[in-house]
Design a protein around this motif. Structure first.
Motif, PDB file in Angstrom:
ATOM      1  N   ASN A   1       0.812  -1.217   0.000  1.00 37.58           N
ATOM      2  CA  ASN A   1       0.000   0.000   0.000  1.00 37.58           C
ATOM      3  C   ASN A   1       0.845   1.267   0.000  1.00 37.58           C
ATOM      4  O   ASN A   1       0.341   2.351  -0.294  1.00 37.58           O
ATOM      5  CB  ASN A   1      -0.975   0.014   1.177  1.00 37.58           C
ATOM      6  N   GLU A   2       2.129   1.155   0.319  1.00 40.11           N
ATOM      7  CA  GLU A   2       3.021   2.309   0.190  1.00 40.11           C
ATOM      8  C   GLU A   2       3.176   2.717  -1.270  1.00 40.11           C
ATOM      9  O   GLU A   2       3.440   3.882  -1.579  1.00 40.11           O
ATOM     10  CB  GLU A   2       4.395   1.991   0.773  1.00 40.11           C
ATOM     11  N   HIS A   3       3.017   1.747  -2.178  1.00 36.88           N
ATOM     12  CA  HIS A   3       3.238   2.005  -3.598  1.00 36.88           C
ATOM     13  C   HIS A   3       1.942   2.178  -4.378  1.00 36.88           C
ATOM     14  O   HIS A   3       1.923   2.914  -5.368  1.00 36.88           O
ATOM     15  CB  HIS A   3       4.027   0.846  -4.215  1.00 36.88           C
ATOM     16  N   TYR A   4       0.875   1.520  -3.956  1.00 44.59           N
ATOM     17  CA  TYR A   4      -0.317   1.462  -4.805  1.00 44.59           C
ATOM     18  C   TYR A   4      -1.519   2.202  -4.239  1.00 44.59           C
ATOM     19  O   TYR A   4      -2.499   2.434  -4.939  1.00 44.59           O
ATOM     20  CB  TYR A   4      -0.669  -0.011  -5.087  1.00 44.59           C
ATOM     21  N   HIS A   5      -1.511   2.578  -2.976  1.00 53.11           N
ATOM     22  CA  HIS A   5      -2.521   3.465  -2.376  1.00 53.11           C
ATOM     23  C   HIS A   5      -3.957   3.007  -2.648  1.00 53.11           C
ATOM     24  O   HIS A   5      -4.795   3.751  -3.149  1.00 53.11           O
ATOM     25  CB  HIS A   5      -2.322   4.896  -2.876  1.00 53.11           C
ATOM     26  N   LEU A   6      -4.208   1.772  -2.306  1.00 53.96           N
ATOM     27  CA  LEU A   6      -5.553   1.208  -2.400  1.00 53.96           C
ATOM     28  C   LEU A   6      -6.223   1.278  -1.026  1.00 53.96           C
ATOM     29  O   LEU A   6      -5.598   1.636  -0.027  1.00 53.96           O
ATOM     30  CB  LEU A   6      -5.475  -0.237  -2.888  1.00 53.96           C
ATOM     31  N   ARG A   7      -7.483   0.905  -0.982  1.00 48.94           N
ATOM     32  CA  ARG A   7      -8.204   0.878   0.291  1.00 48.94           C
ATOM     33  C   ARG A   7      -7.901  -0.434   1.009  1.00 48.94           C
ATOM     34  O   ARG A   7      -7.931  -1.507   0.406  1.00 48.94           O
ATOM     35  CB  ARG A   7      -9.715   0.986   0.043  1.00 48.94           C
ATOM     36  N   VAL A   8      -7.609  -0.337   2.289  1.00 49.57           N
ATOM     37  CA  VAL A   8      -7.285  -1.525   3.084  1.00 49.57           C
ATOM     38  C   VAL A   8      -8.583  -2.110   3.628  1.00 49.57           C
ATOM     39  O   VAL A   8      -9.233  -1.521   4.491  1.00 49.57           O
ATOM     40  CB  VAL A   8      -6.321  -1.189   4.236  1.00 49.57           C
ATOM     41  N   LEU A   9      -8.937  -3.280   3.107  1.00 54.82           N
ATOM     42  CA  LEU A   9     -10.142  -3.957   3.573  1.00 54.82           C
ATOM     43  C   LEU A   9      -9.880  -4.729   4.864  1.00 54.82           C
ATOM     44  O   LEU A   9     -10.734  -4.792   5.752  1.00 54.82           O
ATOM     45  CB  LEU A   9     -10.645  -4.911   2.485  1.00 54.82           C
ATOM     46  N   ALA A  10      -8.683  -5.321   4.985  1.00 56.63           N
ATOM     47  CA  ALA A  10      -8.331  -6.097   6.181  1.00 56.63           C
ATOM     48  C   ALA A  10      -6.814  -6.166   6.295  1.00 56.63           C
ATOM     49  O   ALA A  10      -6.094  -6.089   5.291  1.00 56.63           O
ATOM     50  CB  ALA A  10      -8.924  -7.502   6.100  1.00 56.63           C
ATOM     51  N   THR A  11      -6.337  -6.292   7.522  1.00 60.16           N
ATOM     52  CA  THR A  11      -4.900  -6.446   7.762  1.00 60.16           C
ATOM     53  C   THR A  11      -4.672  -7.636   8.688  1.00 60.16           C
ATOM     54  O   THR A  11      -5.606  -8.187   9.271  1.00 60.16           O
ATOM     55  CB  THR A  11      -4.307  -5.180   8.417  1.00 60.16           C
ATOM     56  N   GLU A  12      -3.397  -8.020   8.819  1.00 60.17           N
ATOM     57  CA  GLU A  12      -3.006  -9.143   9.683  1.00 60.17           C
ATOM     58  C   GLU A  12      -3.775 -10.417   9.324  1.00 60.17           C
ATOM     59  O   GLU A  12      -4.195 -11.182  10.193  1.00 60.17           O
ATOM     60  CB  GLU A  12      -3.216  -8.797  11.159  1.00 60.17           C
ATOM     61  N   VAL A  13      -3.949 -10.645   8.027  1.00 53.10           N
ATOM     62  CA  VAL A  13      -4.704 -11.798   7.543  1.00 53.10           C
ATOM     63  C   VAL A  13      -3.753 -12.984   7.354  1.00 53.10           C
ATOM     64  O   VAL A  13      -2.745 -12.874   6.648  1.00 53.10           O
ATOM     65  CB  VAL A  13      -5.416 -11.468   6.219  1.00 53.10           C
ATOM     66  N   ALA A  14      -4.066 -14.108   7.986  1.00 56.39           N
ATOM     67  CA  ALA A  14      -3.274 -15.332   7.827  1.00 56.39           C
ATOM     68  C   ALA A  14      -4.018 -16.488   8.483  1.00 56.39           C
ATOM     69  O   ALA A  14      -4.510 -16.350   9.610  1.00 56.39           O
ATOM     70  CB  ALA A  14      -1.897 -15.186   8.444  1.00 56.39           C
ATOM     71  N   ASP A  15      -4.120 -17.602   7.782  1.00 52.50           N
ATOM     72  CA  ASP A  15      -4.738 -18.783   8.383  1.00 52.50           C
ATOM     73  C   ASP A  15      -3.853 -19.373   9.470  1.00 52.50           C
ATOM     74  O   ASP A  15      -4.347 -19.913  10.467  1.00 52.50           O
ATOM     75  CB  ASP A  15      -4.995 -19.850   7.308  1.00 52.50           C
ATOM     76  N   VAL A  16      -2.547 -19.290   9.294  1.00 54.53           N
ATOM     77  CA  VAL A  16      -1.585 -19.761  10.285  1.00 54.53           C
ATOM     78  C   VAL A  16      -0.914 -18.527  10.877  1.00 54.53           C
ATOM     79  O   VAL A  16      -0.152 -17.828  10.191  1.00 54.53           O
ATOM     80  CB  VAL A  16      -0.532 -20.694   9.652  1.00 54.53           C
ATOM     81  N   THR A  17      -1.156 -18.250  12.131  1.00 57.11           N
ATOM     82  CA  THR A  17      -0.741 -16.975  12.706  1.00 57.11           C
ATOM     83  C   THR A  17       0.778 -16.825  12.813  1.00 57.11           C
ATOM     84  O   THR A  17       1.288 -15.704  12.814  1.00 57.11           O
ATOM     85  CB  THR A  17      -1.353 -16.783  14.107  1.00 57.11           C
ATOM     86  N   ASP A  18       1.517 -17.931  12.915  1.00 52.03           N
ATOM     87  CA  ASP A  18       2.964 -17.825  13.039  1.00 52.03           C
ATOM     88  C   ASP A  18       3.679 -18.198  11.741  1.00 52.03           C
ATOM     89  O   ASP A  18       4.859 -18.576  11.753  1.00 52.03           O
ATOM     90  CB  ASP A  18       3.480 -18.687  14.189  1.00 52.03           C
ATOM     91  N   ALA A  19       2.997 -18.072  10.597  1.00 52.67           N
ATOM     92  CA  ALA A  19       3.623 -18.359   9.305  1.00 52.67           C
ATOM     93  C   ALA A  19       4.793 -17.413   9.070  1.00 52.67           C
ATOM     94  O   ALA A  19       4.765 -16.240   9.461  1.00 52.67           O
ATOM     95  CB  ALA A  19       2.606 -18.224   8.179  1.00 52.67           C
ATOM     96  N   ALA A  20       5.837 -17.917   8.422  1.00 54.02           N
ATOM     97  CA  ALA A  20       7.023 -17.109   8.163  1.00 54.02           C
ATOM     98  C   ALA A  20       7.685 -17.589   6.875  1.00 54.02           C
ATOM     99  O   ALA A  20       7.520 -18.738   6.453  1.00 54.02           O
ATOM    100  CB  ALA A  20       8.011 -17.204   9.325  1.00 54.02           C
ATOM    101  N   THR A  21       8.444 -16.696   6.252  1.00 55.30           N
ATOM    102  CA  THR A  21       9.219 -17.024   5.061  1.00 55.30           C
ATOM    103  C   THR A  21      10.669 -16.628   5.286  1.00 55.30           C
ATOM    104  O   THR A  21      10.947 -15.558   5.831  1.00 55.30           O
ATOM    105  CB  THR A  21       8.671 -16.310   3.814  1.00 55.30           C
ATOM    106  N   ARG A  22      11.572 -17.501   4.866  1.00 52.27           N
ATOM    107  CA  ARG A  22      13.008 -17.207   4.949  1.00 52.27           C
ATOM    108  C   ARG A  22      13.495 -16.714   3.596  1.00 52.27           C
ATOM    109  O   ARG A  22      13.165 -17.278   2.549  1.00 52.27           O
ATOM    110  CB  ARG A  22      13.782 -18.460   5.379  1.00 52.27           C
ATOM    111  N   PHE A  23      14.289 -15.655   3.618  1.00 50.57           N
ATOM    112  CA  PHE A  23      14.837 -15.039   2.413  1.00 50.57           C
ATOM    113  C   PHE A  23      16.357 -15.072   2.472  1.00 50.57           C
ATOM    114  O   PHE A  23      16.955 -14.967   3.550  1.00 50.57           O
ATOM    115  CB  PHE A  23      14.382 -13.587   2.281  1.00 50.57           C
ATOM    116  N   LEU A  24      17.000 -15.208   1.304  1.00 52.41           N
ATOM    117  CA  LEU A  24      18.444 -15.217   1.201  1.00 52.41           C
ATOM    118  C   LEU A  24      18.947 -13.970   0.490  1.00 52.41           C
ATOM    119  O   LEU A  24      18.282 -13.449  -0.412  1.00 52.41           O
ATOM    120  CB  LEU A  24      18.934 -16.440   0.417  1.00 52.41           C
TER     121      LEU A  24
END
Length: 303
Positions: free
Chosen positions: A151-174
């Motif tokens: 939303n910093e780049h596209y300035h749309l309306r935020v319908l919902a935040t903090e959305v996730a079926d698994v609350t502790d989901a994470a991704t590792r990046f290299l």
């Protein structure tokens, strides 16, 4: 100015990860695919690339594994782990949401939320979470499941935040660079290799035995087809430790003997800070002392 290519476009979780991994003053350059991010490094148009490697819900990112095993070598010098919670974005004034777009990995991680909150919406796969946001801006979709930074780049309306079926989901990046000086060992490190072993009975067991016999703990093991001969695979192996440690270097030389090709993918500090597990008798001093003893035997100095 140093440049970091990342799997874009702007507004993805990979951009958020690149911001974490970038040093002050480094320029972030979005590119269309994981492979193109690494190609930019290989061709000298970028100094490093930030790419996703694995997600705690959806598993490894095949495009990253394949790109690391192809062409000229690149090595990972750093990693970061991001918690994955999405924002759902729409155009201002949208009243009915009939389509929700996102990358397939993202849609898989909010499936239950969509069924509960937007049961009439049809999920549509896009090339990235940000591409979905662009599609919403252009009127192709009614809503997009995105990284919060979008939303910093596209300035749309935020319908919902903090959305996730698994609350502790994470991704590792290299963060990957051309081969060169490696980060110093910290005692909480990860080493990665890709092994192309002979297609015969017991090959994988032999590789794992070489690590186990040196007290080295695996953190990840995946297989990807070589794409040259049906039924042949490359094994991507992550394990605790740093190549500067005698026991790890000893293991790498042993692995090389078993493989048609062994590609070193880097040694770097772990983002979670987990210290390397060292069992009694498998410390680096034990390997150094054993090597000194063996050298004395070779020289005939047994006094």
């Amino acid at each position: 100015m140093s440049r970091i290519a990342y799997f874009g476009p702007r507004g993805t979780f990979t951009e958020q990860a690149a911001r974490v991994l970038a040093a002050a003053g480094e320029e972030l350059i979005p590119v269309e695919t994981v492979r193109l991010a690494m190609t930019a490094v290989r061709e000298g148009r970028a100094d490093a690339a930030c790419v996703p490697i694995e997600n705690s819900v959806e598993g490894v990112v095949p495009a990253t594994l394949d790109a690391l095993s192809e062409s000229t070598p690149l090595v990972a010098v750093a990693e970061t782990i991001l918690p994955i919670h999405f924002s759902v974005l729409t155009r201002p004034g949208t009243e009915e949401i009939r389509t929700v777009a996102s990358h397939p990995h993202a849609l898989a991680q909010v499936r239950e939320w969509l069924e509960a909150n937007l049961p009439g919406a049809h999920p549509v796969a896009s090339s990235s979470t940000s591409a979905a946001a662009v599609g919403v801006l252009e009127g192709d979709f009614d809503a997009a499941v995105c990284a919060p930074v979008a939303n910093e780049h596209y300035h749309l309306r935020v319908l919902a935040t903090e959305v996730a079926d698994v609350t502790d989901a994470a991704t590792r990046f290299l963060l990957v660079r051309a081969p060169g000086e490696l980060p110093e060992p910290t005692g909480a490190d990860r080493t990665s290799v890709v092994a192309a072993a002979a297609n015969r009975t017991g090959t994988l067991a032999e590789l794992l035995t070489e690590l186990a016999s040196r007290g080295i703990n695996l953190t990840r093991l995946d297989a990807r087809p070589t794409r040259s001969n049906f039924g042949e695979y490359r094994f991507f192996i992550d394990f605790e430790g740093h190549v500067a440690e005698p026991r790890v270097l000893d293991a790498l030389t042993a692995l090389r003997r078993h493989c048609r090709n062994l590609r070193f993918l880097g040694s770097h500090p772990r983002a979670d800070g987990t210290r390397t597990t060292i069992e009694p008798g498998f410390g680096n001093d034990d390997f150094v002392e054993a090597a000194v003893w063996a050298d004395a035997v070779r020289k005939g100095d047994l006094a």
